[in-house]
Structures are given as C-alpha cells and as structure tokens.
Design an enzyme around this catalytic site. Structure first.
Site, PDB file in Angstrom:
ATOM      1  N   HIS A 158       0.841  -1.205   0.000  1.00 26.45           N
ATOM      2  CA  HIS A 158       0.000   0.000   0.000  1.00 26.45           C
ATOM      3  C   HIS A 158       0.874   1.253   0.000  1.00 26.45           C
ATOM      4  O   HIS A 158       2.059   1.192   0.324  1.00 26.45           O
ATOM      5  CB  HIS A 158      -0.912   0.039   1.238  1.00 26.45           C
ATOM      6  CG  HIS A 158      -2.108  -0.862   1.118  1.00 26.45           C
ATOM      7  ND1 HIS A 158      -2.062  -2.182   1.488  1.00 26.45           N
ATOM      8  CD2 HIS A 158      -3.364  -0.628   0.655  1.00 26.45           C
ATOM      9  CE1 HIS A 158      -3.251  -2.734   1.257  1.00 26.45           C
ATOM     10  NE2 HIS A 158      -4.058  -1.818   0.759  1.00 26.45           N
ATOM     11  N   LYS A 162      -0.600   4.858   4.592  1.00 27.14           N
ATOM     12  CA  LYS A 162      -1.469   3.897   5.289  1.00 27.14           C
ATOM     13  C   LYS A 162      -0.979   3.698   6.724  1.00 27.14           C
ATOM     14  O   LYS A 162       0.209   3.521   6.963  1.00 27.14           O
ATOM     15  CB  LYS A 162      -1.495   2.560   4.532  1.00 27.14           C
ATOM     16  CG  LYS A 162      -2.476   1.580   5.148  1.00 27.14           C
ATOM     17  CD  LYS A 162      -2.839   0.459   4.202  1.00 27.14           C
ATOM     18  CE  LYS A 162      -3.790  -0.521   4.835  1.00 27.14           C
ATOM     19  NZ  LYS A 162      -5.091   0.060   5.188  1.00 27.14           N
TER      20      LYS A 162
HETATM   21  P1  NAD Z   1      -7.432   9.449   4.725  1.00 21.46           P
HETATM   22  O1  NAD Z   1      -6.534   9.687   5.884  1.00 21.46           O
HETATM   23  O2  NAD Z   1      -7.105  10.065   3.400  1.00 21.46           O
HETATM   24  O3  NAD Z   1      -8.935   9.935   5.110  1.00 21.46           O
HETATM   25  C1  NAD Z   1      -9.529   9.747   6.366  1.00 21.46           C
HETATM   26  C2  NAD Z   1     -10.427  10.953   6.605  1.00 21.46           C
HETATM   27  O4  NAD Z   1     -11.210  10.735   7.782  1.00 21.46           O
HETATM   28  C3  NAD Z   1      -9.623  12.245   6.829  1.00 21.46           C
HETATM   29  O5  NAD Z   1     -10.131  13.253   5.968  1.00 21.46           O
HETATM   30  C4  NAD Z   1      -9.901  12.579   8.306  1.00 21.46           C
HETATM   31  O6  NAD Z   1      -9.918  13.983   8.559  1.00 21.46           O
HETATM   32  C5  NAD Z   1     -11.287  11.963   8.466  1.00 21.46           C
HETATM   33  N1  NAD Z   1     -11.644  11.749   9.865  1.00 21.46           N
HETATM   34  C6  NAD Z   1     -10.907  11.182  10.854  1.00 21.46           C
HETATM   35  N2  NAD Z   1     -11.569  11.233  12.019  1.00 21.46           N
HETATM   36  C7  NAD Z   1     -12.768  11.853  11.772  1.00 21.46           C
HETATM   37  C8  NAD Z   1     -13.872  12.216  12.570  1.00 21.46           C
HETATM   38  N3  NAD Z   1     -13.913  11.979  13.875  1.00 21.46           N
HETATM   39  N4  NAD Z   1     -14.904  12.857  11.968  1.00 21.46           N
HETATM   40  C9  NAD Z   1     -14.918  13.102  10.645  1.00 21.46           C
HETATM   41  N5  NAD Z   1     -13.869  12.786   9.824  1.00 21.46           N
HETATM   42  C10 NAD Z   1     -12.809  12.171  10.399  1.00 21.46           C
HETATM   43  O7  NAD Z   1      -7.572   7.869   4.605  1.00 21.46           O
HETATM   44  P2  NAD Z   1      -8.127   6.990   3.370  1.00 21.46           P
HETATM   45  O8  NAD Z   1      -6.986   6.510   2.556  1.00 21.46           O
HETATM   46  O9  NAD Z   1      -9.262   7.710   2.724  1.00 21.46           O
HETATM   47  O10 NAD Z   1      -8.654   5.703   4.164  1.00 21.46           O
HETATM   48  C11 NAD Z   1      -9.637   5.830   5.191  1.00 21.46           C
HETATM   49  C12 NAD Z   1      -9.930   4.446   5.756  1.00 21.46           C
HETATM   50  O11 NAD Z   1     -10.527   3.616   4.749  1.00 21.46           O
HETATM   51  C13 NAD Z   1      -8.691   3.677   6.230  1.00 21.46           C
HETATM   52  O12 NAD Z   1      -9.045   2.924   7.368  1.00 21.46           O
HETATM   53  C14 NAD Z   1      -8.381   2.755   5.048  1.00 21.46           C
HETATM   54  O13 NAD Z   1      -7.656   1.620   5.394  1.00 21.46           O
HETATM   55  C15 NAD Z   1      -9.783   2.409   4.627  1.00 21.46           C
HETATM   56  N6  NAD Z   1      -9.930   1.902   3.251  1.00 21.46           N
HETATM   57  C16 NAD Z   1     -10.821   0.890   3.100  1.00 21.46           C
HETATM   58  C17 NAD Z   1     -11.092   0.401   1.844  1.00 21.46           C
HETATM   59  C18 NAD Z   1     -12.169  -0.637   1.691  1.00 21.46           C
HETATM   60  O14 NAD Z   1     -12.473  -1.044   0.551  1.00 21.46           O
HETATM   61  N7  NAD Z   1     -12.772  -1.095   2.792  1.00 21.46           N
HETATM   62  C19 NAD Z   1     -10.445   0.934   0.730  1.00 21.46           C
HETATM   63  C20 NAD Z   1      -9.542   1.991   0.916  1.00 21.46           C
HETATM   64  C21 NAD Z   1      -9.297   2.485   2.192  1.00 21.46           C
END
Ligand code: NAD
Length: 269
Positions: A158, A162
């Site tokens: 990744h 991450k």
């Molecule tokens: P990222 O850090 O770019 O985005 C996370 C967002 O959440 C940020 O904008 C942050 O400000 C926000 N956030 C955090 N706490 C918050 C709160 N209390 N209230 C509102 N917003 C809040 O991360 P990302 O790459 O977008 O990934 C996010 C999550 O999704 C990770 O856990 C990642 O592993 C997961 N993910 C899952 C899949 C899937 O298919 N299930 C795919 C990609 C990523």
C-alpha cells in the site's frame, strides 16, 4: 419527495472521502446530502465541491454528524476506528444504513458495533471491491483443497500514508484461508518476521506489509509447497473500485433487516 437515497460521506476530505463524493455525484441512483469532517478541519463550513477544487455541489461540510445523518438514508464511512464507532451509534439513531470501509478496528471495537446493528443495517468490509471479494472466496476454496504441505503467506502493498498493517484486506484473505483449512486465524497467524524466528511452522499463515509511494493496494496469497507454488493476486489501480462497492452496499442495504452484513452478502457471492 424523491425515492433516490440520500447519502452522507464522512471523512469527506480524505482520499476515499473525495472518491466517494465523485462516485455519488456521478450516480443517478443516489444523492449526496451531507459531508462530514472532524472538528477544526479547514473544510468545515465550505461547499464540499468547491473545497475539492471543482464546482459547488450545494452540500456544506459539517462537523455535526447527527444533523447530517438525520437528512440521509445511508452513511458511507471511510475514516478511523474511533470515529467509526461514534458514527455507528449516530447512524443507528438516525436509522441510516452505515457502510463501514474503515480498517484497523480492534476485536473490541468490532464487538462494540453490535448495539448499533440491533437498530440499523451495517455493511462492513475491509475491502469493498468485487475483485477482492471474489479473491476471498477463491482463497477459501484453494486453502480447503490443499493440505498443510502448502505454506500460506499473504503479502500486501500500500501507499506510504497507510496507518494500519496488515491491511484489512490481508486480514480478510487470512481469515478466508484459515476458514478453508478449518483453523482459527488467531492461533496460526505470523504477522511479519524479524530476527532469529526459527523455521517456519507448518500450518501457519504469514502476513507481510510493504509500504511505499502511491500504491493503491496489492494483495498476493501465496500457497508454496515443495516443487510448486500457486499465487492468487489482486491489484487495485484505482480507488474508484472501493467507492463503487461502497455505494452499491449503501443502496443494497435500503429496507434490509437491521444487522451486520459484508460485501459477500451485497455481491451475492
Ligand atoms: P485518509 O486519511 O485520506 O482519510 C480519512 C479521513 O477521515 C480524513 O479526511 C480525516 O480527517 C477523516 N476523519 C478522521 N476522524 C474523523 C472524525 N472523527 N470525523 C470526521 N472525519 C474524520 O484515509 P483513506 O486513505 O481515505 O482511508 C480511510 C480508511 O478507509 C482507512 O481505514 C483505510 O484503510 C480504509 N480503506 C478501506 C477500503 C475498503 O475497501 N474497505 C479501501 C480503501 C481504504
């Protein structure tokens, strides 16, 4: 009054949040009705389309999730474990379908979703793509067909931002392999190796995490035996696959009985 479900995206400024907003606004099957960010974020109070550098979308970014959820039929949540737990309670209160893409949740945090699932539909998956969910099924089948002469290793890669390892997807694949073999993953998982580890233990399932650059997500499940190897591989090149899966889950969940579901249910695999 429209029957097109209204959807709130939490973590709106995140990598997945922005992709979800694009996917929802491009879809004719859903409407974007809310965008949530954490308190203190610079996007709060701005139109989310403008904040993303495009045209206004008529949705103002808020740090009041309950107010946003009250207008919606579904919440799509790719944020962080503590935030997701808070959103689960609020989404249940608002009777919204809660689609959880957040990974890195502990067993305790996953168990804490149960009260919310008594009142609302939760769809949670460490990977929302069709391809990975098929790979999970294949992994279970191959693991069931092969004996412990085949060592199973899950290798994932990744991007460098991450924060959790192994990835949620790697754990899904490890669970599938363990289920295929009829063992409990917690009893056989080797999470990374370093130092004088001793020889590999028969029947164990290994996990290895590579982090670098802008890799969207790559997963190999290796079955290695003396004289031959099988590798099952999924390569994600575009986050849109996760966003499309999450939107599908949000639509699928409408009208379903409260409870916890995953993408295998949504995709009917
Ligand atoms: P990222 O850090 O770019 O985005 C996370 C967002 O959440 C940020 O904008 C942050 O400000 C926000 N956030 C955090 N706490 C918050 C709160 N209390 N209230 C509102 N917003 C809040 O991360 P990302 O790459 O977008 O990934 C996010 C999550 O999704 C990770 O856990 C990642 O592993 C997961 N993910 C899952 C899949 C899937 O298919 N299930 C795919 C990609 C990523």
């Amino acid at each position: 009054m429209t029957h097109i479900p209204g959807i709130v995206v939490t973590g709106a400024s995140g990598r997945m949040g922005q992709m979800l907003i694009k996917t929802i606004t491009d879809s004719e099957q859903a409407r974007l009705v809310g965008a949530v960010e954490r308190t203190g974020h610079d996007w709060i109070g701005q139109d989310v389309g403008t904040a993303m550098g495009g045209q206004p979308l008529g949705v103002t970014v808020t740090d009041d999730p309950l107010e946003a959820f009250a207008q919606a039929q579904a919440v799509i949540d790719f944020t962080a474990p503590e935030a997701t737990l808070e959103f689960a309670a609020l989404a249940a209160q608002a009777r919204c379908v809660h689609v959880i893409g957040t990974t890195g949740m502990s067993d305790e945090q996953i168990a804490a979703l149960e009260p919310a699932a008594r009142h609302a539909v939760i769809v949670r998956a460490g990977n929302m793509s069709l391809g990975v969910n098929l790979l999970v099924q294949l992994t279970k089948k191959v693991a069931a067909a092969l004996d412990e002469d085949f060592d199973i290793e899950v290798i994932e890669a990744h991007h460098h931002h991450k924060v959790d390892a192994p990835s949620g997807t790697a754990l899904m694949l490890g669970e599938a392999a363990a289920e295929g073999r009829g063992v409990n993953l917690a009893d056989v998982a080797d999470r990374g190796r370093d130092g004088i580890t001793g020889a590999r233990q028969r029947g164990h399932i290994g996990f290895h995490a590579i982090r670098g650059g802008d890799i969207v997500g790559e997963h190999d499940v290796l079955f290695a035996a003396p004289g031959e190897r099988i590798v099952l591989r999924h390569v994600a090149t575009d986050r849109a696959i996760f966003a499309r899966g999450a939107l599908k889950a949000a639509l699928w969940g409408q009208g379903k009985a409260p409870g916890q579901y995953d993408m295998v249910d949504v995709l009917g695999l």
